[in-house]
Design a protein around this motif. Sequence first.
Motif, mmCIF file in Angstrom:
data_model
loop_
_atom_site.group_PDB
_atom_site.id
_atom_site.type_symbol
_atom_site.label_atom_id
_atom_site.label_comp_id
_atom_site.label_asym_id
_atom_site.label_seq_id
_atom_site.Cartn_x
_atom_site.Cartn_y
_atom_site.Cartn_z
ATOM 1 N N ALA A 128 0.803 -1.215 0.000
ATOM 2 C CA ALA A 128 0.000 0.000 0.000
ATOM 3 C C ALA A 128 0.839 1.270 0.000
ATOM 4 C CB ALA A 128 -0.942 -0.002 1.199
ATOM 5 N N ASP A 129 2.110 1.167 0.335
ATOM 6 C CA ASP A 129 2.965 2.349 0.381
ATOM 7 C C ASP A 129 3.454 2.786 -0.995
ATOM 8 O OD1 ASP A 129 2.732 2.583 3.113
ATOM 9 O OD2 ASP A 129 4.605 1.527 3.545
ATOM 10 N N TYR A 130 3.273 1.956 -1.991
ATOM 11 C CA TYR A 130 3.751 2.271 -3.334
ATOM 12 C C TYR A 130 2.655 2.927 -4.160
ATOM 13 C CZ TYR A 130 8.018 -0.230 -2.357
ATOM 14 O OH TYR A 130 9.213 -0.627 -1.814
ATOM 15 N N ASN A 131 3.010 3.985 -4.850
ATOM 16 C CA ASN A 131 2.059 4.794 -5.591
ATOM 17 C C ASN A 131 1.911 4.386 -7.054
ATOM 18 O OD1 ASN A 131 3.809 7.007 -3.698
ATOM 19 N ND2 ASN A 131 1.576 6.937 -3.398
ATOM 20 N N TYR A 132 2.965 3.849 -7.624
ATOM 21 C CA TYR A 132 2.979 3.532 -9.045
ATOM 22 C C TYR A 132 3.379 2.086 -9.251
ATOM 23 C CZ TYR A 132 3.093 8.606 -9.126
ATOM 24 O OH TYR A 132 2.816 9.938 -8.904
ATOM 25 N N TRP A 133 2.721 1.443 -10.205
ATOM 26 C CA TRP A 133 2.926 0.025 -10.468
ATOM 27 C C TRP A 133 3.042 -0.252 -11.953
ATOM 28 C CZ3 TRP A 133 3.215 -3.755 -6.638
ATOM 29 C CH2 TRP A 133 2.920 -3.316 -5.334
ATOM 30 N N GLY A 134 3.877 -1.222 -12.285
ATOM 31 C CA GLY A 134 3.934 -1.712 -13.639
ATOM 32 C C GLY A 134 2.830 -2.717 -13.907
ATOM 33 N N GLN A 135 2.785 -3.219 -15.130
ATOM 34 C CA GLN A 135 1.720 -4.136 -15.532
ATOM 35 C C GLN A 135 1.985 -5.576 -15.113
ATOM 36 O OE1 GLN A 135 4.183 -3.263 -17.489
ATOM 37 N NE2 GLN A 135 4.810 -5.185 -18.470
#
Length: 123
Positions: A108-115
């Motif tokens: 939950a602390d990460y704002n951006y994600w790859g596919q």
Amino acid sequence: QVQLVESGGGLVQAGGSLRLSCAASGRTFSSYFMGWFRQAPGKEREFVAAITRSGGNTYYADSVKARFTISRDNAENTVYLQMNSLKPEDTAVYYCAATRTAWSLIEADYNYWGQGTQVTVSS
């Protein structure tokens, strides 16, 4: 804002190696802490590895220590996950993620994600 694209997944036999890459767009890549997560069918997404902004500190899940290595090349806006001695239990979709707040092993602390990229290890 940053956009992430993973690559390098595939099918490999147990004991083999793969190198995953996560390419980031934008011009402030060095401002982000980066992490790798994975999710296998029927299991929760789990932390794999993380790296600080300059690459000076790295963190690993116990299940991958001594086998996986996270690194980054800020000049190329890319983070890597070198995976050696792969086991069938490493089979999962692998995701890279970014946050500007701090390094973290919490999804939950990460704002951006790859596919995501599929890694399949055969026995």
